[in-house]
Design a protein around this motif. Structure first.
Motif, short mmCIF file in Angstrom:
data_model
loop_
_atom_site.label_atom_id
_atom_site.label_comp_id
_atom_site.label_asym_id
_atom_site.label_seq_id
_atom_site.Cartn_x
_atom_site.Cartn_y
_atom_site.Cartn_z
N VAL A 1 0.84 -1.18 0.00
CA VAL A 1 0.00 0.00 0.00
C VAL A 1 0.88 1.23 0.00
O VAL A 1 1.75 1.40 0.85
CB VAL A 1 -0.95 -0.01 1.21
N GLY A 2 0.67 2.10 -0.96
CA GLY A 2 1.46 3.32 -1.08
C GLY A 2 0.63 4.54 -0.75
O GLY A 2 -0.39 4.46 -0.09
N ASP A 3 1.06 5.70 -1.24
CA ASP A 3 0.40 6.95 -0.91
C ASP A 3 -0.57 7.41 -1.98
O ASP A 3 -1.08 8.51 -1.92
CB ASP A 3 1.45 8.03 -0.66
N THR A 4 -0.87 6.59 -2.98
CA THR A 4 -1.72 7.03 -4.07
C THR A 4 -3.20 6.98 -3.76
O THR A 4 -3.97 7.67 -4.38
CB THR A 4 -1.45 6.18 -5.33
N ALA A 5 -3.64 6.19 -2.83
CA ALA A 5 -5.06 6.08 -2.52
C ALA A 5 -5.28 6.25 -1.03
O ALA A 5 -4.84 5.42 -0.24
CB ALA A 5 -5.61 4.75 -3.02
N TRP A 6 -5.98 7.29 -0.66
CA TRP A 6 -6.25 7.58 0.75
C TRP A 6 -7.00 6.44 1.42
O TRP A 6 -6.67 6.04 2.54
CB TRP A 6 -7.05 8.87 0.86
N THR A 7 -7.97 5.85 0.73
CA THR A 7 -8.74 4.78 1.35
C THR A 7 -7.89 3.55 1.62
O THR A 7 -8.05 2.90 2.66
CB THR A 7 -9.95 4.38 0.49
N LEU A 8 -6.97 3.24 0.72
CA LEU A 8 -6.10 2.09 0.94
C LEU A 8 -5.13 2.35 2.09
O LEU A 8 -4.87 1.47 2.90
CB LEU A 8 -5.33 1.73 -0.32
N ALA A 9 -4.61 3.57 2.16
CA ALA A 9 -3.71 3.91 3.25
C ALA A 9 -4.44 3.82 4.59
O ALA A 9 -3.89 3.30 5.58
CB ALA A 9 -3.13 5.30 3.05
N ARG A 10 -5.66 4.27 4.63
CA ARG A 10 -6.45 4.23 5.86
C ARG A 10 -6.75 2.78 6.26
O ARG A 10 -6.64 2.40 7.43
CB ARG A 10 -7.74 5.00 5.64
N PHE A 11 -7.13 1.96 5.27
CA PHE A 11 -7.40 0.55 5.54
C PHE A 11 -6.14 -0.14 6.05
O PHE A 11 -6.17 -0.87 7.03
CB PHE A 11 -7.89 -0.12 4.25
N HIS A 12 -5.01 0.11 5.39
CA HIS A 12 -3.74 -0.49 5.78
C HIS A 12 -3.32 -0.04 7.17
O HIS A 12 -2.82 -0.84 7.97
CB HIS A 12 -2.67 -0.14 4.75
N GLU A 13 -3.54 1.24 7.48
CA GLU A 13 -3.20 1.76 8.81
C GLU A 13 -4.01 1.04 9.89
O GLU A 13 -3.49 0.73 10.96
CB GLU A 13 -3.49 3.26 8.86
N ARG A 14 -5.27 0.78 9.60
CA ARG A 14 -6.15 0.15 10.59
C ARG A 14 -5.87 -1.35 10.74
O ARG A 14 -5.84 -1.89 11.82
CB ARG A 14 -7.61 0.38 10.19
#
Length: 116
Positions: free
Chosen positions: A16-29
């Protein structure tokens, strides 16, 4: 709207990179762990809705972001691997992987035709 769903799906994200906010949020959680939930494919979006309603971090991605789709079957699991234009890879482990792959391929094809 044609909708394909698998209520017994689990998702995991990788790279997961910085291109998609939703993916970053999912990955963070959730990190790279499997998350139980429901996959829904419509003509516009690929959605994953976690079963845990307390800390739910849903994913909603435009089907136009999908670059490749692969059905993967092992002895004990079936999954759908989805690669996005930004390089992220999502894997959805589910009972109806072949059906979901077919539905997503149809939606992606329609999105590409509309964009052309």
């Amino acid at each position: 709207m044609d909708e394909h769903a698998d209520e017994h799906a689990e998702a995991s994200s990788a790279e997961v990179g910085d291109t998609a906010w939703t993916l970053a949020r999912f990955h963070e959680r959730f990190g790279n762990q499997w998350v139980a939930g429901r996959v829904v494919i419509s003509s516009e979006a690929l959605e994953f809705r976690p079963r845990d309603s307390v800390s739910a971090v849903p994913l909603a991605l435009r089907v136009g972001q999908v670059t490749s789709i692969e059905s993967v079957s092992t002895l004990f699991n079936k999954s759908m691997r989805v690669q996005l234009a930004s390089g992220e890879v999502l894997t959805f482990r589910c009972r109806t992987a072949a059906s979901l792959v077919e539905g997503l391929e149809t939606a992606v094809g329609a999105a590409r035709s509309a964009a052309a």
